[in-house]
Design a protein around this motif. Structure first.
Motif, mmCIF file in Angstrom:
data_model
loop_
_atom_site.group_PDB
_atom_site.id
_atom_site.type_symbol
_atom_site.label_atom_id
_atom_site.label_comp_id
_atom_site.label_asym_id
_atom_site.label_seq_id
_atom_site.Cartn_x
_atom_site.Cartn_y
_atom_site.Cartn_z
ATOM 1 N N ALA A 10 1.163 -1.329 0.075
ATOM 2 C CA ALA A 10 -0.133 0.052 0.172
ATOM 3 C C ALA A 10 0.556 1.128 0.104
ATOM 4 O O ALA A 10 1.824 1.004 0.655
ATOM 5 N N ALA A 11 0.406 2.610 -0.670
ATOM 6 C CA ALA A 11 1.266 3.532 -0.636
ATOM 7 C C ALA A 11 -0.224 4.792 -0.641
ATOM 8 O O ALA A 11 -1.248 4.466 -1.046
ATOM 9 N N ARG A 12 -0.037 5.937 -0.543
ATOM 10 C CA ARG A 12 -0.586 6.963 -0.131
ATOM 11 C C ARG A 12 -0.069 8.218 -0.889
ATOM 12 O O ARG A 12 1.324 8.669 -0.470
ATOM 13 N N SER A 13 -1.104 8.692 -1.652
ATOM 14 C CA SER A 13 -0.942 9.684 -2.705
ATOM 15 C C SER A 13 -0.799 10.832 -1.832
ATOM 16 O O SER A 13 -1.758 11.198 -0.501
ATOM 17 N N TRP A 23 -5.377 6.088 -1.131
ATOM 18 C CA TRP A 23 -4.098 4.813 -0.770
ATOM 19 C C TRP A 23 -4.269 4.111 -2.674
ATOM 20 O O TRP A 23 -4.843 3.967 -3.325
ATOM 21 N N HIS A 24 -3.163 3.506 -3.223
ATOM 22 C CA HIS A 24 -2.494 3.034 -4.264
ATOM 23 C C HIS A 24 -1.769 1.781 -4.027
ATOM 24 O O HIS A 24 -1.235 1.380 -3.085
ATOM 25 N N ALA A 32 9.926 -5.763 0.989
ATOM 26 C CA ALA A 32 9.223 -4.018 0.914
ATOM 27 C C ALA A 32 9.860 -3.295 2.283
ATOM 28 O O ALA A 32 9.623 -1.961 2.248
ATOM 29 N N ALA A 33 10.950 -3.390 3.174
ATOM 30 C CA ALA A 33 11.787 -2.992 3.638
ATOM 31 C C ALA A 33 11.827 -1.680 3.334
ATOM 32 O O ALA A 33 12.232 -0.765 3.984
ATOM 33 N N GLU A 34 13.396 -2.269 2.434
ATOM 34 C CA GLU A 34 13.848 -1.535 1.710
ATOM 35 C C GLU A 34 12.764 0.073 0.958
ATOM 36 O O GLU A 34 13.569 0.752 0.425
ATOM 37 N N VAL A 52 4.156 0.352 4.470
ATOM 38 C CA VAL A 52 4.434 -0.970 5.134
ATOM 39 C C VAL A 52 3.822 -1.489 5.786
ATOM 40 O O VAL A 52 3.100 -2.579 6.316
ATOM 41 N N ASP A 53 2.941 -0.335 6.662
ATOM 42 C CA ASP A 53 2.201 -1.072 8.089
ATOM 43 C C ASP A 53 0.900 -0.690 7.533
ATOM 44 O O ASP A 53 0.138 -1.518 8.017
#
Length: 70
Positions: A10-13, A23-24, A32-34, A52-53
């Motif tokens: 998940a990623a937030r714009s 959310w994208h 993912a930690a990288e 990543v949370d």
């Protein structure tokens, strides 16, 4: 040569003008930690900051419609 299975995170714009932050889904080919907190290109083409949370798909009403089908 080993191939890794891509993972969706998940990623937030950012909110921009009248558009709300969404959310994208971002496909990652490394741990993912990288990429945590990095701006990455989402499946829909938007730039979004990886979180990543937050699981994908997030249990939130503000998910990008194009990424939601991933």
């Amino acid at each position: 040569m080993s191939t890794s299975t891509p993972t969706l995170v998940a990623a937030r714009s950012r909110a921009h003008g009248p558009a709300a932050a969404l959310w994208h889904a971002v496909e990652v080919h490394r741990p993912a930690a990288e990429v945590d907190a990095a701006c990455e290109l989402a499946l829909c083409g938007a730039l979004a900051r990886v979180d990543v949370d937050q699981p994908w798909p997030p249990a939130a009403p503000d998910v990008c419609p194009a990424c939601a089908t991933a």
